[in-house]
Design a protein around this motif. Structure first.
Motif, short mmCIF file in Angstrom:
data_model
loop_
_atom_site.label_atom_id
_atom_site.label_comp_id
_atom_site.label_asym_id
_atom_site.label_seq_id
_atom_site.Cartn_x
_atom_site.Cartn_y
_atom_site.Cartn_z
N ALA A 1 -44.75 -27.01 -19.83
CA ALA A 1 -45.32 -28.01 -20.58
C ALA A 1 -44.33 -29.38 -20.48
CB ALA A 1 -45.06 -27.74 -22.25
N GLU A 2 -45.37 -30.23 -20.25
CA GLU A 2 -45.10 -31.59 -19.58
C GLU A 2 -44.35 -32.02 -20.27
OE1 GLU A 2 -45.84 -34.65 -16.41
OE2 GLU A 2 -47.16 -32.69 -16.67
N GLY A 3 -42.79 -32.73 -19.53
CA GLY A 3 -42.04 -33.00 -20.57
C GLY A 3 -40.38 -32.32 -20.94
N SER A 4 -40.63 -30.82 -20.61
CA SER A 4 -40.09 -30.19 -20.94
C SER A 4 -39.17 -29.43 -19.81
CB SER A 4 -40.59 -28.90 -21.76
OG SER A 4 -39.63 -28.05 -22.07
N ASP A 5 -37.95 -29.53 -19.70
CA ASP A 5 -37.57 -28.55 -18.99
C ASP A 5 -37.15 -27.29 -19.27
OD1 ASP A 5 -36.08 -28.79 -21.18
OD2 ASP A 5 -33.93 -29.14 -20.00
N VAL A 6 -38.65 -26.39 -20.48
CA VAL A 6 -37.73 -25.28 -20.53
C VAL A 6 -39.63 -24.48 -19.79
CG1 VAL A 6 -37.74 -23.42 -22.17
CG2 VAL A 6 -36.88 -25.09 -22.97
N LYS A 7 -38.95 -23.50 -19.05
CA LYS A 7 -39.83 -22.77 -18.09
C LYS A 7 -39.25 -20.98 -18.61
CE LYS A 7 -40.87 -26.15 -15.25
NZ LYS A 7 -39.87 -27.12 -15.51
N TYR A 8 -40.99 -20.19 -18.88
CA TYR A 8 -40.33 -18.68 -18.66
C TYR A 8 -41.01 -17.95 -17.50
CZ TYR A 8 -36.54 -18.51 -22.28
OH TYR A 8 -35.66 -18.28 -23.10
N LEU A 9 -41.24 -17.34 -17.64
CA LEU A 9 -41.77 -16.13 -17.02
C LEU A 9 -41.80 -14.93 -17.20
CD1 LEU A 9 -40.91 -16.55 -12.67
CD2 LEU A 9 -43.03 -17.56 -13.66
N VAL A 10 -43.39 -14.50 -17.28
CA VAL A 10 -43.40 -13.02 -18.39
C VAL A 10 -44.63 -12.84 -17.92
CG1 VAL A 10 -44.64 -12.96 -21.00
CG2 VAL A 10 -43.41 -14.77 -20.67
N VAL A 11 -43.79 -11.11 -18.01
CA VAL A 11 -44.49 -10.18 -17.93
C VAL A 11 -45.48 -8.87 -19.04
CG1 VAL A 11 -44.19 -8.14 -16.57
CG2 VAL A 11 -43.40 -10.08 -15.71
N TYR A 12 -46.22 -8.85 -19.32
CA TYR A 12 -47.03 -7.59 -20.15
C TYR A 12 -47.06 -6.48 -19.97
CZ TYR A 12 -49.98 -6.13 -23.43
OH TYR A 12 -50.53 -5.86 -24.24
N ASP A 13 -46.66 -5.67 -20.45
CA ASP A 13 -47.07 -4.19 -19.95
C ASP A 13 -47.54 -3.50 -21.34
OD1 ASP A 13 -47.01 -1.38 -19.03
OD2 ASP A 13 -45.56 -2.16 -17.95
N ALA A 14 -48.83 -3.15 -21.19
CA ALA A 14 -49.61 -2.85 -22.13
C ALA A 14 -49.05 -1.84 -22.69
CB ALA A 14 -51.69 -2.76 -22.16
N SER A 15 -49.42 -0.44 -21.13
CA SER A 15 -48.69 0.94 -21.61
C SER A 15 -46.94 0.88 -22.18
CB SER A 15 -49.15 1.38 -20.20
OG SER A 15 -47.77 0.51 -19.35
N ARG A 16 -46.59 0.48 -22.36
CA ARG A 16 -45.32 0.11 -22.87
C ARG A 16 -45.09 -1.22 -24.27
NH1 ARG A 16 -41.31 2.26 -19.75
NH2 ARG A 16 -38.91 0.65 -21.01
N ARG A 17 -46.23 -1.07 -24.38
CA ARG A 17 -46.19 -2.24 -25.06
C ARG A 17 -44.90 -3.90 -25.70
NH1 ARG A 17 -48.26 1.74 -30.67
NH2 ARG A 17 -50.46 2.11 -29.31
N ASP A 18 -44.62 -4.30 -24.46
CA ASP A 18 -43.04 -4.71 -24.43
C ASP A 18 -44.29 -6.33 -23.26
OD1 ASP A 18 -40.31 -4.51 -23.37
OD2 ASP A 18 -41.69 -5.30 -21.95
#
Length: 240
Positions: free
Chosen positions: A138-155
């Protein structure tokens, strides 16, 4: 435009570019450029190596899939069936037969197509959209995440790129579907790489397309069922 391009080098663009390269979500032309930089720039190559290590716990959660045992016999039958020998001219050698080599080439191509297609034929439930990724920022924020969603594992696997939660505060993950109110997916556990299980109800909505967002909440998460603090990162889920 990728998240790395949006943020630029001065905001850690190369770090995010390396992460997106490892995840395999870059367009073909950008991936080719990044691959060239790995060979030419030691610093960038180290970033890629670092992200391969950071994301390996997420990859380790998924078992390797081996091709069925029937593949090798099928290839052998296509390549070395008795019909190939029948194309040899009388008195001639099989290895000098032009028709044999033409048939061998065609059989090899057919076998390669068969090999590539078998996982999809034998596992119709596995489709590309069952695994999605998102870069949250987000603009002005130093928080950054990379996300991997796996539907088969519900995770949902989350890898923290940058940013720290303040004392007495937690990060909470939200799903935003269209104009509907945000739905909490839970407090994000502390750590470089973490996981959050996904309920069936949320899973169905994620499959229809949604935005993920991270807000700052009191320890333990929001007590109202809605974000109470600022949203410090957000992004769309995209198919790998």
């Amino acid at each position: 435009m990728t998240l790395a391009e949006e943020n630029g080098p001065e905001r850690g663009g190369d770090d995010l570019l390396a992460a997106e390269y490892v995840l395999g979500v870059l367009p073909a032309d950008e991936r080719q450029i990044a691959s060239g930089r790995i060979d030419a720039e030691t610093g960038f190559a180290r970033l890629v190596d670092s992200w391969e290590v950071n994301l390996s716990p997420i990859a380790a959660a998924y078992a390797e899939v081996e091709p069925p045992a029937t593949i090798k016999p099928a290839i052998d039958r296509r390549l070395f069936s008795s019909t190939a020998a029948s194309t040899t001219a009388p008195g001639g050698s099989l290895w000098s037969s032009l028709s044999f080599w033409r048939g061998l080439t065609a059989a090899a191509v057919a076998a390669l197509v068969l090999y590539a297609a078998v996982p999809y034929v034998r596992s119709p439930a596995v489709v590309p959209q069952e695994r999605l990724v998102a870069s949250l920022a987000a603009e002005g924020s130093d928080v950054k995440y990379l996300v991997v969603y796996d539907a088969s594992r519900r995770d949902v696997g989350l890898s923290l790129v940058s940013g720290e939660r303040a004392a007495g505060k937690d990060f909470e993950l939200w799903m935003i579907e269209g104009k509907n109110a945000p739905v909490s997916m839970g407090v994000i556990p502390a750590g470089q790489v973490t996981h959050i299980p996904v309920t069936p109800a949320v899973q169905q909505k994620l499959a229809q397309g949604a935005v993920l967002a991270v807000s700052v909440e009191p320890t333990g998460g929001s007590t109202t069922g809605q974000p109470t603090g600022p949203v410090v990162a957000a992004g769309d889920l995209k198919g790998i």
